[in-house]
Motif scaffolding. Structure first.
Motif, PDB file in Angstrom:
ATOM      1  N   PHE A   1      71.328  34.777 -23.583  1.00 19.03           N
ATOM      2  CA  PHE A   1      70.978  33.237 -23.479  1.00 19.03           C
ATOM      3  C   PHE A   1      71.611  32.325 -24.229  1.00 19.03           C
ATOM      4  CE2 PHE A   1      67.595  35.944 -21.383  1.00 19.03           C
ATOM      5  CZ  PHE A   1      67.544  35.627 -20.052  1.00 19.03           C
ATOM      6  N   PHE A   2      72.148  32.629 -25.172  1.00 16.96           N
ATOM      7  CA  PHE A   2      72.656  31.543 -26.214  1.00 16.96           C
ATOM      8  C   PHE A   2      73.977  31.095 -25.556  1.00 16.96           C
ATOM      9  CE2 PHE A   2      76.148  30.944 -29.430  1.00 16.96           C
ATOM     10  CZ  PHE A   2      75.630  29.389 -29.752  1.00 16.96           C
ATOM     11  N   GLU A   3      74.689  31.988 -25.034  1.00 14.46           N
ATOM     12  CA  GLU A   3      76.000  31.918 -24.316  1.00 14.46           C
ATOM     13  C   GLU A   3      75.854  30.884 -22.914  1.00 14.46           C
ATOM     14  OE1 GLU A   3      79.211  34.460 -24.450  1.00 14.46           O
ATOM     15  OE2 GLU A   3      78.145  35.612 -26.050  1.00 14.46           O
ATOM     16  N   HIS A   4      74.692  31.322 -22.170  1.00 15.84           N
ATOM     17  CA  HIS A   4      74.367  30.857 -20.884  1.00 15.84           C
ATOM     18  C   HIS A   4      73.973  29.431 -21.210  1.00 15.84           C
ATOM     19  CE1 HIS A   4      73.403  32.125 -16.619  1.00 15.84           C
ATOM     20  NE2 HIS A   4      73.822  30.701 -16.626  1.00 15.84           N
ATOM     21  N   PHE A   5      73.058  29.282 -22.209  1.00 20.93           N
ATOM     22  CA  PHE A   5      72.693  27.758 -22.358  1.00 20.93           C
ATOM     23  C   PHE A   5      74.234  27.043 -22.538  1.00 20.93           C
ATOM     24  CE2 PHE A   5      72.344  24.414 -25.772  1.00 20.93           C
ATOM     25  CZ  PHE A   5      71.592  23.733 -25.115  1.00 20.93           C
ATOM     26  N   LEU A   6      75.075  27.313 -23.616  1.00 18.40           N
ATOM     27  CA  LEU A   6      76.313  26.594 -23.785  1.00 18.40           C
ATOM     28  C   LEU A   6      77.100  26.407 -22.510  1.00 18.40           C
ATOM     29  CD1 LEU A   6      77.647  28.418 -26.981  1.00 18.40           C
ATOM     30  CD2 LEU A   6      76.326  26.426 -26.948  1.00 18.40           C
ATOM     31  N   HIS A   7      77.129  27.013 -21.722  1.00 22.00           N
ATOM     32  CA  HIS A   7      77.982  26.930 -20.380  1.00 22.00           C
ATOM     33  C   HIS A   7      77.280  25.992 -19.438  1.00 22.00           C
ATOM     34  CE1 HIS A   7      80.839  29.985 -20.923  1.00 22.00           C
ATOM     35  NE2 HIS A   7      80.043  31.082 -21.102  1.00 22.00           N
ATOM     36  N   ILE A   8      75.721  25.999 -19.531  1.00 19.44           N
ATOM     37  CA  ILE A   8      75.047  24.933 -19.008  1.00 19.44           C
ATOM     38  C   ILE A   8      75.399  23.530 -19.701  1.00 19.44           C
ATOM     39  CG2 ILE A   8      72.741  24.184 -18.253  1.00 19.44           C
ATOM     40  CD1 ILE A   8      71.894  26.980 -17.868  1.00 19.44           C
ATOM     41  N   ALA A   9      75.226  23.321 -20.856  1.00 21.46           N
ATOM     42  CA  ALA A   9      75.361  22.314 -21.592  1.00 21.46           C
ATOM     43  C   ALA A   9      76.851  21.514 -21.522  1.00 21.46           C
ATOM     44  CB  ALA A   9      75.367  22.430 -23.192  1.00 21.46           C
ATOM     45  N   ALA A  10      78.051  22.625 -21.190  1.00 21.05           N
ATOM     46  CA  ALA A  10      79.234  22.224 -21.071  1.00 21.05           C
ATOM     47  C   ALA A  10      78.998  21.692 -19.614  1.00 21.05           C
ATOM     48  CB  ALA A  10      80.196  23.327 -21.095  1.00 21.05           C
ATOM     49  N   ALA A  11      78.821  22.273 -18.479  1.00 19.37           N
ATOM     50  CA  ALA A  11      78.883  21.685 -17.279  1.00 19.37           C
ATOM     51  C   ALA A  11      78.061  20.292 -17.193  1.00 19.37           C
ATOM     52  CB  ALA A  11      78.038  22.816 -16.391  1.00 19.37           C
ATOM     53  N   MET A  12      76.998  20.048 -17.895  1.00 18.22           N
ATOM     54  CA  MET A  12      76.335  18.721 -17.886  1.00 18.22           C
ATOM     55  C   MET A  12      77.128  17.809 -18.417  1.00 18.22           C
ATOM     56  SD  MET A  12      72.280  19.283 -18.241  1.00 18.22           S
ATOM     57  CE  MET A  12      71.961  17.638 -17.331  1.00 18.22           C
ATOM     58  N   SER A  13      77.978  18.019 -19.457  1.00 17.51           N
ATOM     59  CA  SER A  13      78.716  17.009 -20.278  1.00 17.51           C
ATOM     60  C   SER A  13      80.072  16.804 -19.567  1.00 17.51           C
ATOM     61  CB  SER A  13      78.906  17.780 -21.789  1.00 17.51           C
ATOM     62  OG  SER A  13      77.662  17.699 -22.246  1.00 17.51           O
TER      63      SER A  13
END
Length: 892
Positions: A589-601
């Motif tokens: 879930f840590f890595e999945h959050f980072l990918h969502i954060a990247a997509a939003m940015s």
């Protein structure tokens, strides 16, 4: 200090048995629900309407005023009244069906939940009943005349209360034991002249025997004894007696449909469900059973009550069927249970000093507890129709919820509002559990667990949304609620229930996977989802195919999912402290959050992202079939939801999770593109903490700048769902010459989306305001006092994030507090509610509130999520800014 007796009862067992076997589990409206709708085209409001309700036996639930039942709804007790003017008994709350109301369904009664303990050992409510003929027809006709641009026409607007010609009817319960219930009804005549009243405490069996199923063919029985006792025989529940002190007489009929009145078909019995109503209104006895047997019965009490006087009746429903003096210790038991209720709440409210806030909080708690309901729905049986029905089942052209055949519910659930929303609603329920956890952690945890069971959750992992459309998409807030309930339970009881976390976590994994597989259409970690609870906030109905074609990438859908990943991460870390193997899930879930954060940015292929640098705000992105994309620049709650995605990890916890820490550090070291998304990870914050958030310092400050601007989101009573900017500057989208418009509307909805009974285009909603406050306090946990913002924007006042959170909470609480004029904002300009001594201290917890003046709107008993005011009061006392008094904002 000894543990309060009620607290011991709450902790005695975690299920809905024992002292919780009997409770306020009756609905206040079963007519007009999906469950009772067997029409071909899904016309629920008309298939069984209010006029039919007194004559038609229900299939799935029961309704009543101030009613109770057992935890499976077999035996029901409630109260009916007659003012000797009405053409029907007041057996159920009256209101307008969805198509009748100018803003959707709308109850047209005055009633208040005043008190309840978690085990319902003591309960109290108030019903205000007019002495003049109840204005049923006028309420319907006047409302039909009004448009969506007009205010709703309420019972007080008819003038029927202007001369105080009404009864205050207080209904109280006290339990002598688990299956021994005492009932007291005290009626006050508030008028200046005597008035007659007939009271009819009523007992009946939910009809389980008339539908053609052999396994349910058993028919229970009620028998009258000596004019003052009703013997109750039920195969599953056993024998009981209802003792009716000094009743004038007992009346019996059957809980069977009057098919002759409704459908022109011959009745199976002359003593149909409406038999007691017909006798009281007409005096004709042919509809009541002279043998004093049946499946529905009432004790009649008729009294002329003098001006300003009161009248009390007493009843006892007990499994002790040989009581010689059932009312000998009646008053003593009542006083004991009331004393125990006070002791329970004194302990629970020990941090709340202000008497007014204690009263608001306790009635919010009462509303939460009275809004429990036995919710029964076997979707597979319902879709097929029953072998025997009042009229032959014609089948369905429109088969609502036909992909949910597995769903079989028969549980005590917390309802949003037992009249306007007397049905299961998933994201509402998640918010309910926070307030319920302070009262009864066992019940709160069961609520979260049960909707994830295999007979609720779809095999594909979707959580059912709500009765009208289980397949619709609600915000994924259940992981957040699970963590909050865990924290509250741990705070109150000293230990955390890891077993509960683990059980729920497994099911949430299925739901999370459903979201990833179904709602990330392009596979780029940007989510759609649908309306996501924010019914009419956008330019299109996001639950339907877009009129322009294409798809919407949602700032709120993606923000909700980022929040979901962090909630799951936090839960996985907590479980890992006991079961180290869960560290793998924390890493996932840590890595999945980072990918969502990247997509939003990141900018997409159209050089466009959800974050708009020009406006410094998050917007949805519309992708059209011609391969173009554009921002839908609506300044709404949609753009604030990314604030919800925030979590704090501290060094102490990380040191206990070496595998997770090692993986986390590897990712940060080897994926600098992702590491840069996390605010100052390598610079521990207050108390050696690390921050995981979608927002870095600058973006967060810009978002808060707009959110705290009183010309945009910040009202005197909380954060609006839509920026006030759109009052003068409506957002417009032109398609083939048609203009789609979103305008700031501070009160009731002006659109027909979702029935037109809610408005996310301006009013203040408690659930999202609570999430904002909760998120701000998490940010403060990391930043401490170093991170300051201007509050309100353009005021010149600079303060910490914590102080802004609590002052925001204070604004929400002010909705229910008296201001310097002695007025409660929730009641607007209604003089009766503001000034009358017999309305003083009575609170209604509305669905949402006027974005400019705080007046209550929508459902009037939506304690479900507006009950969060109880938690906000706790927050304010816990985090009150230094040097700022708790009532500062009231008298500004």
């Amino acid at each position: 200090m000894s543990t309060p007796a009620e607290k011991l009862r709450v902790n005695d067992r975690p299920d809905n048995k024992g002292w919780k076997k009997w409770g306020p589990y009756l609905s206040e409206r079963s007519w007009g629900t999906v469950r009772e709708d067997y029409s071909p085209y899904g016309d629920a409001w008309n298939y069984v309407n209010h006029d039919m309700a007194r004559s038609r036996a229900y299939r799935w639930g029961e309704e009543g005023i101030g009613g109770i039942s057992d935890n499976k709804g077999h035996i029901c007790l409630a109260f009916a009244f007659w003012n000797h003017r009405d053409s029907i008994l007041k057996e159920r709350m009256f209101g307008l069906a969805g198509p009748e109301g100018n803003h959707g369904e709308d109850v047209k009664e005055l009633y208040y939940y005043l008190d309840s303990t978690p085990t319902h050992s003591y309960m109290k409510m108030l019903y205000k009943y007019p002495q003049q003929e109840f204005p049923y027809n006028r309420l319907v006709v006047e409302t039909m005349r009004r448009t969506r641009y007009d205010f709703e026409f309420e019972l007080l607007d008819t003038g029927i209360f202007d001369k105080d010609e009404y009864f205050d009817i207080f209904i109280e319960y006290a339990k002598a034991d688990e299956n021994d219930l005492l009932m007291k009804v005290t009626v006050y005549n508030r008028s200046a002249k005597p008035a007659p009243l007939t009271l009819l405490p009523t007992i009946w069996f939910r009809n389980t025997w008339s539908w053609g199923y052999e396994q349910y063919a058993y028919k229970p029985m009620l028998n009258g004894i000596a004019g003052s006792q009703i013997e109750v025989n039920h195969k599953q529940l056993g024998k009981f007696k209802l003792y009716c002190e000094k009743a004038d007489e007992l009346l019996f009929c059957d809980n069977e449909t009057n098919t002759e009145r409704l459908y022109g078909r011959q009745n199976q019995t002359p003593y149909t469900k409406d038999g007691i109503n017909n006798f009281i209104i007409t005096g004709h006895r042919e509809n009541i059973n002279p043998n004093e047997i049946g499946t529905k019965a009432a004790a009649r009490y008729e009294k002329m009550i003098g001006a300003g006087e009161s009248y009390t009746i007493r009843l006892r429903f007990s499994d002790k069927t040989q009581l010689l003096t059932p009312f000998g210790n009646f008053d003593d038991i009542f006083e004991l249970r009331k004393k125990e209720a006070d002791e329970f709440y004194d302990a629970l409210q020990k941090n709340v000093a202000d008497p007014e806030l204690r009263a608001i909080q306790r009635q919010a708690y009462a509303g939460m507890l009275w809004n429990k309901q036995f919710y029964y729905y076997n979707v597979n049986e319902w879709l097929k129709g029953d072998p025997k029905m009042p009229v032959p089942f014609q089948g369905r052209v429109y088969a609502r919820n036909d992909t949910w055949k597995h769903m079989y519910t028969a549980n005590i659930l917390s309802m949003p509002d037992k009249w306007e929303y007397p049905w299961f609603a998933a994201w509402d329920l998640a918010f309910h559990t926070l307030t319920l956890a302070r009262l009864d952690p066992h019940f709160a945890k069961r609520q979260l667990a049960v909707i994830l069971r295999e007979y609720y959750m779809h095999p594909n992992g979707q959580i059912p949304a709500y009765e009208w459309n289980f397949s619709d998409v609600n915000p994924p807030v259940h992981a957040w609620a699970t963590w909050k309930v865990y924290e509250i339970d741990k705070e109150l009881n000293g230990t955390g229930d890891i077993g509960f976390l683990e059980r729920v976590f497994h099911k949430l994994l299925l739901n999370f996977t459903w979201w990833v597989n179904r709602k990330d259409v392009a596979g780029n970690n940007i989510f759609g989802g649908g309306f996501l609870g924010l019914d009419n906030i956008g330019v299109f109905d996001r639950s339907q195919p877009l009129p322009v074609g294409g798809r919407i990438e949602q700032a709120d859908g993606t923000g909700w999912m980022a929040m979901y990943t962090l909630n799951m991460l936090r839960i996985a870390c907590e479980i890992s402290l006991v079961r180290p193997s869960y560290q793998d899930m924390a890493s996932k879930f840590f890595e999945h959050f980072l990918h969502i954060a990247a997509a939003m940015s990141n900018l997409g292929k159209h050089n466009i992202s959800l974050w708009d640098e020009e406006d410094q705000f998050y917007y949805d992105v519309l992708h059209t079939p011609d391969n173009n994309a554009r921002l839908l620049k609506i300044r709404s709650m949609v753009g604030l939801i990314p604030l919800f995605a925030v979590e704090i990890l501290d060094e102490d916890m990380l040191s206990k999770l070496p595998d997770f820490k090692r993986r986390l550090e590897w990712v940060l070291r080897n994926r600098p593109d992702l590491a840069s998304l996390i605010s100052r990870w390598h610079e521990p914050g207050k108390g050696a903490t690390h921050l995981l958030s979608l927002l870095r310092g600058h973006r967060m400050k810009m978002l808060l700048k707009r959110m705290f601007d009183e010309t945009e989101f910040l009202s005197d009573y909380g954060i609006r769902a839509l920026s006030k900017y759109h009052e003068a500057h409506p957002y417009e989208f032109v398609l083939n010459g048609e203009v789609f418009r979103v305008k700031y509307v501070p009160a009731e909805s002006e659109t027909s989306l979702f029935g037109g009974n809610s408005n996310w285009r301006g009013p203040v909603w408690f659930p999202v305001n609570f999430l904002l406050i909760d998120s701000l306090l998490k940010f403060y946990q990391y930043y401490g006092d170093d991170f300051e913002v201007e509050y309100p924007t353009h005021s010149g006042q600079v303060m910490s994030i914590k102080d802004t959170a609590i002052l925001l909470a204070d604004r929400l609480i002010n909705i229910f507090r008296k201001d310097f004029r002695g007025h409660i904002p929730a009641y607007g300009s209604v003089k009766k509610l503001q000034q009358d001594p017999h309305f003083r201290g009575l609170y209604l917890f509305f669905e949402y509130f006027h974005g400019d003046n705080g007046c209550g709107l929508g459902a009037s008993h939506q304690t479900g999520w507006t009950g969060l005011v109880a938690d906000l009061i706790e927050y304010v006392y816990k985090y009150q800014p230094e040097g700022v008094t708790i009532t500062s904002a009231v008298n500004k």
